[in-house]
Design an enzyme around this catalytic site. Sequence first.
Site, PDB file in Angstrom:
ATOM      1  N   CYS A 157       0.879  -1.169   0.000  1.00 20.86           N
ATOM      2  CA  CYS A 157       0.000   0.000   0.000  1.00 20.86           C
ATOM      3  C   CYS A 157       0.914   1.215   0.000  1.00 20.86           C
ATOM      4  O   CYS A 157       1.531   1.520   1.014  1.00 20.86           O
ATOM      5  CB  CYS A 157      -0.920   0.021   1.216  1.00 20.86           C
ATOM      6  SG  CYS A 157      -1.816   1.578   1.372  1.00 20.86           S
ATOM      7  N   CYS A 203      -0.510   4.442   2.337  1.00 23.28           N
ATOM      8  CA  CYS A 203      -0.472   4.402   3.810  1.00 23.28           C
ATOM      9  C   CYS A 203      -0.021   3.008   4.215  1.00 23.28           C
ATOM     10  O   CYS A 203       1.128   2.649   3.994  1.00 23.28           O
ATOM     11  CB  CYS A 203      -1.824   4.779   4.402  1.00 23.28           C
ATOM     12  SG  CYS A 203      -3.231   3.972   3.635  1.00 23.28           S
ATOM     13  N   SER A 204      -0.905   2.232   4.787  1.00 23.16           N
ATOM     14  CA  SER A 204      -0.515   0.869   5.129  1.00 23.16           C
ATOM     15  C   SER A 204      -1.738  -0.030   5.136  1.00 23.16           C
ATOM     16  O   SER A 204      -1.915  -0.829   6.038  1.00 23.16           O
ATOM     17  CB  SER A 204       0.190   0.838   6.485  1.00 23.16           C
ATOM     18  OG  SER A 204      -0.644   1.432   7.456  1.00 23.16           O
ATOM     19  N   CYS A 205      -2.595   0.112   4.108  1.00 25.45           N
ATOM     20  CA  CYS A 205      -3.765  -0.769   3.995  1.00 25.45           C
ATOM     21  C   CYS A 205      -3.266  -2.209   3.956  1.00 25.45           C
ATOM     22  O   CYS A 205      -2.312  -2.529   3.256  1.00 25.45           O
ATOM     23  CB  CYS A 205      -4.552  -0.458   2.730  1.00 25.45           C
ATOM     24  SG  CYS A 205      -5.292   1.185   2.777  1.00 25.45           S
TER      25      CYS A 205
END
Lengths: 210, 95
Positions: free
Chosen positions: A118, A121-123
Amino acid sequence: MMDNISHSHEGPDPHAPRPDHDDTLTHHKRLEIAVRELLIEKGILTADEIREAVERMDARGPHLGAKLVAKAWVDPAFKARLLENGSAAAEEAGVQMDQPTRLIVVENTPQVHNLVVCTLCSCYPRMVLGIPPDWYKSRAYRSRAVHEPRAVLAEFGTQLADEATVRVHDSTADMRYLVLPMRPKGTEGLDEAGLAALVTRDSMIGVTTL
Amino acid sequence: MTPRFTVGAQVNVRPGNPPGHIRTPFYIRGKCGTVERICGEFRNPEELAYGRSGEPKQVLYRVRFNQKDVWPDYRGPAKDTIDVELYEHWLEPAP
């Protein structure tokens, strides 16, 4: 010299004490406490409900993804459903999904290797893998996985056949991705639980193979 | 809402650089790819980010790009791909 450089907890690993990092009330910690206490004070949530929610989040982990992978390896019809509609097949197998995100399962084959990132962000597919590892959230991984995925794979020790295509999946919106790794050779005698025990978190992100 | 693009359609990602909470990564803007699948309709995160309703919902696509088209200096086989989720208002038909 200080006499506490090395001490023992009666274990095999003597080590110097490390400073505590949890004694600084940062902006976000303060915000979390304020919002949580207000929600409780106003009767919107109870402390017990918050604890339960945290426990539910903590209970999710790679064992859930591994269960789906192992089931797909032994049950071709389930595998077809999992690749067709990941969310529906996961729920059928008793793994609860998050709304409104949907699970997409991508299959590794000798010809295709999948890698999930991702960049924004950090999905992360928390519903099947739990909390992401720190490296997944790092700027280095997020930028390099899209630009030089083969170099990143090599650093994880992953060697691909020359003819394999690398497919990167950038999780930019409402889809979450789970890689279905290839079943290792020599596992014909294992049952579903035995197979699930072989499936690692990193193989389901796609940075490693099994 | 009927999706404007079908699976297999060639699309260009708009090259815009608007301010705000944007879900279209910078590296993919202005690039040409192929619709891999239609993911359904979702509330627009670029609106949700500011506490608005996110309505009307936007069709979300997965678009597949050749890595060589995305990164001129890409080191790897020409068949390597990257899939990105993109909302319909970021896409235009490829000429």
